[in-house]
Design an enzyme around this catalytic site. Structure first.
Site, PDB file in Angstrom:
ATOM      1  N   ASP A  94       6.839 -10.312  -0.975  1.00 41.99           N
ATOM      2  CA  ASP A  94       7.486 -11.064   0.012  1.00 41.99           C
ATOM      3  C   ASP A  94       8.460 -11.643  -0.437  1.00 41.99           C
ATOM      4  OD1 ASP A  94       5.352 -12.627  -1.420  1.00 41.99           O
ATOM      5  OD2 ASP A  94       5.302 -14.215   0.085  1.00 41.99           O
TER       6      ASP A  94
ATOM      7  N   HIS B 281       4.124  -1.836  -2.508  1.00 44.21           N
ATOM      8  CA  HIS B 281       4.194  -2.918  -1.113  1.00 44.21           C
ATOM      9  C   HIS B 281       5.173  -3.946  -1.751  1.00 44.21           C
ATOM     10  CE1 HIS B 281       3.274  -5.142   2.208  1.00 44.21           C
ATOM     11  NE2 HIS B 281       3.172  -6.101   1.405  1.00 44.21           N
TER      12      HIS B 281
ATOM     13  N   ASP C 290      -1.439   4.691  -3.836  1.00 39.19           N
ATOM     14  CA  ASP C 290      -0.045   4.519  -4.122  1.00 39.19           C
ATOM     15  C   ASP C 290       0.583   4.625  -2.535  1.00 39.19           C
ATOM     16  OD1 ASP C 290       2.670   4.309  -5.082  1.00 39.19           O
ATOM     17  OD2 ASP C 290       2.822   6.530  -5.203  1.00 39.19           O
TER      18      ASP C 290
ATOM     19  N   GLU D  62       0.883  -3.886  -4.679  1.00 42.30           N
ATOM     20  CA  GLU D  62       1.885  -4.685  -4.616  1.00 42.30           C
ATOM     21  C   GLU D  62       2.617  -5.008  -5.853  1.00 42.30           C
ATOM     22  OE1 GLU D  62       0.855  -8.260  -2.314  1.00 42.30           O
ATOM     23  OE2 GLU D  62       2.880  -9.106  -2.232  1.00 42.30           O
TER      24      GLU D  62
HETATM   25  O1  9MR Z   1      -2.301 -13.324  -6.497  1.00 41.47           O
HETATM   26  C1  9MR Z   1      -3.131 -13.640  -5.188  1.00 41.47           C
HETATM   27  C2  9MR Z   1      -4.450 -13.123  -5.238  1.00 41.47           C
HETATM   28  O2  9MR Z   1      -5.290 -13.782  -6.227  1.00 41.47           O
HETATM   29  C3  9MR Z   1      -5.254 -13.348  -3.818  1.00 41.47           C
HETATM   30  O3  9MR Z   1      -6.512 -12.756  -3.873  1.00 41.47           O
HETATM   31  C4  9MR Z   1      -4.254 -12.841  -2.749  1.00 41.47           C
HETATM   32  C5  9MR Z   1      -4.793 -12.996  -1.521  1.00 41.47           C
HETATM   33  O4  9MR Z   1      -4.994 -14.179  -1.041  1.00 41.47           O
HETATM   34  O5  9MR Z   1      -2.904 -13.395  -2.753  1.00 41.47           O
HETATM   35  C6  9MR Z   1      -2.110 -13.160  -3.922  1.00 41.47           C
HETATM   36  O6  9MR Z   1      -1.094 -13.500  -3.895  1.00 41.47           O
HETATM   37  C7  9MR Z   1      -0.126 -13.090  -2.799  1.00 41.47           C
HETATM   38  C8  9MR Z   1       0.175 -14.220  -2.065  1.00 41.47           C
HETATM   39  O7  9MR Z   1      -0.705 -14.968  -1.636  1.00 41.47           O
HETATM   40  C9  9MR Z   1       1.411 -14.064  -1.342  1.00 41.47           C
HETATM   41  N1  9MR Z   1       2.668 -13.349  -2.007  1.00 41.47           N
HETATM   42  C10 9MR Z   1       1.984 -12.059  -2.710  1.00 41.47           C
HETATM   43  C11 9MR Z   1       1.059 -12.372  -3.753  1.00 41.47           C
HETATM   44  C12 9MR Z   1       0.600 -11.201  -4.538  1.00 41.47           C
HETATM   45  O8  9MR Z   1      -0.128 -10.306  -4.002  1.00 41.47           O
END
Ligand code: 9MR
Length: 596
Positions: free
Chosen positions: A199, A516, A562, A571
């Site tokens: 994002d 992603h 993938d 991601e």
């Molecule tokens: O790294 C984060 C992970 O520990 C959480 O379980 C997850 C869901 O809340 O979110 C991950 O962080 C994401 C963030 O919230 C938004 N940007 C992408 C991040 C990486 O996936």
């Protein structure tokens, strides 16, 4: 001339046909898993071969076993250069499979090879002395492609060039972050930084730990990415490219502090995520400073104190920064001491990442901040109340930063050794890593020589971070077991894993193609940005994206797809990549010093 061209073409055709024929002798098998990038010539080399589970019912597990061959691919021929027995089978509980390792450390000649068992073979791989040259460069270059408020030029970014987006010169303090200091609605400017993950938002705690890993590499190995090594706009400015990359984030992070009281905003974000088909410049939603938390503020204090001591070496390039950063770090610590338990609460109407800290204590953030301030200032009183060097250690992740102060202490040993018991610091760190090594060599991870048991969001990030810790231990006593642990974790990330999959984009043979990540999903280019480490197997949140039926298996080490829709397993994230940079660059440089 024309004739010789034709002759060349004919000969080339024959050469291709003959190697094709050779390769056909053995068929490619998903069961033979190698590091698809390759192995260091002088170091341990293992591949993992999946065998039927029934092996545990037969005496074969302990006795006679299949043998394997290492085949060297020469331009016109192939030759078996080594053969040996597979090791005894071990069970890998995270994928429910029986695995036998093939150890071919004795093969040391540079070249292209494959591993053969019976009539089945692995992907090709290389053996040479600088096997992570490209991986480490790409992993660090990724931070250029992820720059917020900057264009990616065609000169520096090739086919992934794109216009500048998200200037962040007009950002508004959200009421969730206005309970101390600046009022809601205050306009701030905070350009720069990296897009966090898939994002386009910027989250303080993740920005801090990512910056730490890059700066930690600089402290461990200042020579690793000299000026001009990366092909970024700043190459040639007299500052190592590693620091140029970190600077892009630091100059933004500096602005996340409320200048009136020292508290740090938790994230700079839109209220919702951008659509996946929009590049940064196409998504112009209002940006906010959201939340003001103890975790973000302590994380900021630590990062700024560390940045202060490192960038002080380049005062003429960043005039005033070192002193300013130290002052801001101290201001942040003061705010956090007055506000020791301000957790993040997602405001209504906001759906972007939380990086929430509700279940965790801030003992680790406090120890990290104070230790960095101690190292930078030389003032021992900062260590009071931190429990360092007896603070528990955990694998680094933004919620758990316990290991970070230990890493910085080791990297600055010469500076602090008269002020702190460095034997205790190093012993604490080694005890933690020794436990991971026990898992990798004798317990649950023995089948793959993998210390990580945490198959959760960003499991590959844990693999890389544990390897980083091992390399810091290696620096304390040069014990090869730490180096081997890091090598074996890199092997896992690059293909020696139950999925036979290379988790770093643009590398390996079974490649990560559909990460992603909005930059990759919206650019219309088939190939993803190179050097991205994808999150990795994670069975827990697959229910949020494609659902369990979409995955080949829901076993912990196999829950990965993938697919650009699999945000829970595929991601990108800056913290995972930063650890990959540390590990791949450290290994590459340490094992290849003589040729640099
Ligand atoms: O790294 C984060 C992970 O520990 C959480 O379980 C997850 C869901 O809340 O979110 C991950 O962080 C994401 C963030 O919230 C938004 N940007 C992408 C991040 C990486 O996936």
């Amino acid at each position: 001339m024309i004739l010789s061209k034709k002759l060349n073409a004919l000969l080339f055709g024959l050469a291709c046909t003959s190697s094709y024929l050779f390769a056909q002798d053995a068929k490619l098998s998903e069961k033979i898993r190698v590091n698809q990038v390759g192995y260091f010539a002088g170091e341990e080399k293992t591949a993992a071969i999946q065998v039927p589970l029934s092996i545990f019912k037969s005496s074969k597990r302990w006795g006679e076993g299949a043998s394997f061959e290492i085949v060297k691919i020469n331009p016109k021929s192939e030759k078996t250069v080594y053969s040996s027995k597979l090791q005894k089978a071990n069970y890998y509980p995270f994928s429910k499979e029986a695995v036998r390792l093939a150890d071919f450390s004795e093969v040391k000649e540079a070249g292209t090879y494959y591993l053969k068992v019976g009539d089945e073979r692995s992907f090709d791989f290389e053996i040479n002395n600088s096997i992570y040259d490209e991986v480490s460069k790409s992993a660090l270059k990724m931070f250029y492609y992820f720059r917020c408020s900057d264009e990616v030029t065609e000169k520096n970014g090739g086919q992934w060039h794109r216009p500048s987006g998200k200037p962040d010169t007009e950002v508004y303090v959200h009421e969730s972050g206005a309970y101390t200091g600046q009022k809601a609605g205050t306009k701030m400017s905070a350009p720069g930084g990296w897009f966090d993950a898939g994002d386009y938002n910027k989250y303080s705690v993740n920005a801090g730990i990512s910056t730490f890993s890059l700066l930690a590499l600089y402290e461990a190995m200042p020579q690793a990415f000299p000026d001009g090594s990366l092909d970024i706009p700043e190459s040639g400015n007299g500052v190592p490219d590693l620091l140029d990359q970190a600077w892009w984030n630091i100059k933004w992070f500096e602005m996340m502090q409320d200048p009136t009281d020292g508290g740090v905003y938790h994230k700079l974000s839109t209220m919702g995520f951008a659509p996946v088909n929009e590049l940064p410049h196409q998504h112009t939603a209002k940006r906010w400073m959201i939340g003001k938390t103890t975790s973000a503020t302590l994380n900021y204090a630590a990062t700024m104190a560390m940045a202060s001591r490192i960038f002080s070496k380049y005062e003429s390039h960043y005039p005033g920064f070192a002193a300013r950063a130290l002052k801001k770090s101290k201001m942040a610590l003061q705010w956090a001491e007055k506000n020791p338990w301000n957790r993040f609460v997602q405001p209504e109407g906001c759906s972007t990442g939380k990086y929430e800290d509700e279940n965790y204590s801030f003992v680790d953030e406090l120890a990290w901040a104070k230790t960095e301030l101690f190292i930078t200032s030389g003032d021992k009183s900062y260590l009071e109340g931190t429990a360092i060097p007896y603070l528990d250690i955990h694998s680094p992740v933004w919620t758990h930063v316990h290991a970070l102060p230990y890493i910085s202490l080791v990297h600055n040993k010469d500076k602090v050794k008269d002020l702190i018991d460095m034997d205790a610091v190093e012993q604490r760190l080694r005890e933690f890593v020794d436990y991971l090594i026990f898992d990798a060599m004798e317990a649950t991870g023995v089948a793959y020589r993998m210390g990580n048991k945490r198959f959760e969001w960003g499991s590959n990030g844990f693999v890389a971070n544990q390897a980083m810790l091992a390399l810091v231990c290696y620096q304390t006593n040069k014990d090869k077991k730490y180096l081997n642990f890091a090598i074996s974790h890199m092997d896992y990330l690059l293909g020696k894993n139950p999925l036979n999959h290379c988790f770093v984009t643009s590398f390996g043979k079974k490649k990560s193609m559909n990460v992603h990540n909005r930059l990759c999903m919206a650019d219309g280019i088939k190939d993803p940005i190179p050097g991205i480490l994808v999150g990795g197997p994670n069975p827990w949140e697959i229910i949020w994206d494609l659902g369990p039926e979409a995955y080949p298996s829901v076993l912990p080490a196999l829950s990965h797809l993938d697919s650009d829709k699999s945000f829970s397993t595929n991601e990108s994230a800056i913290n995972w990549n930063a650890a990959l940079v540390y590990v791949s660059a450290y290994l590459n440089y340490e094992l290849n010093k003589s040729t640099k």
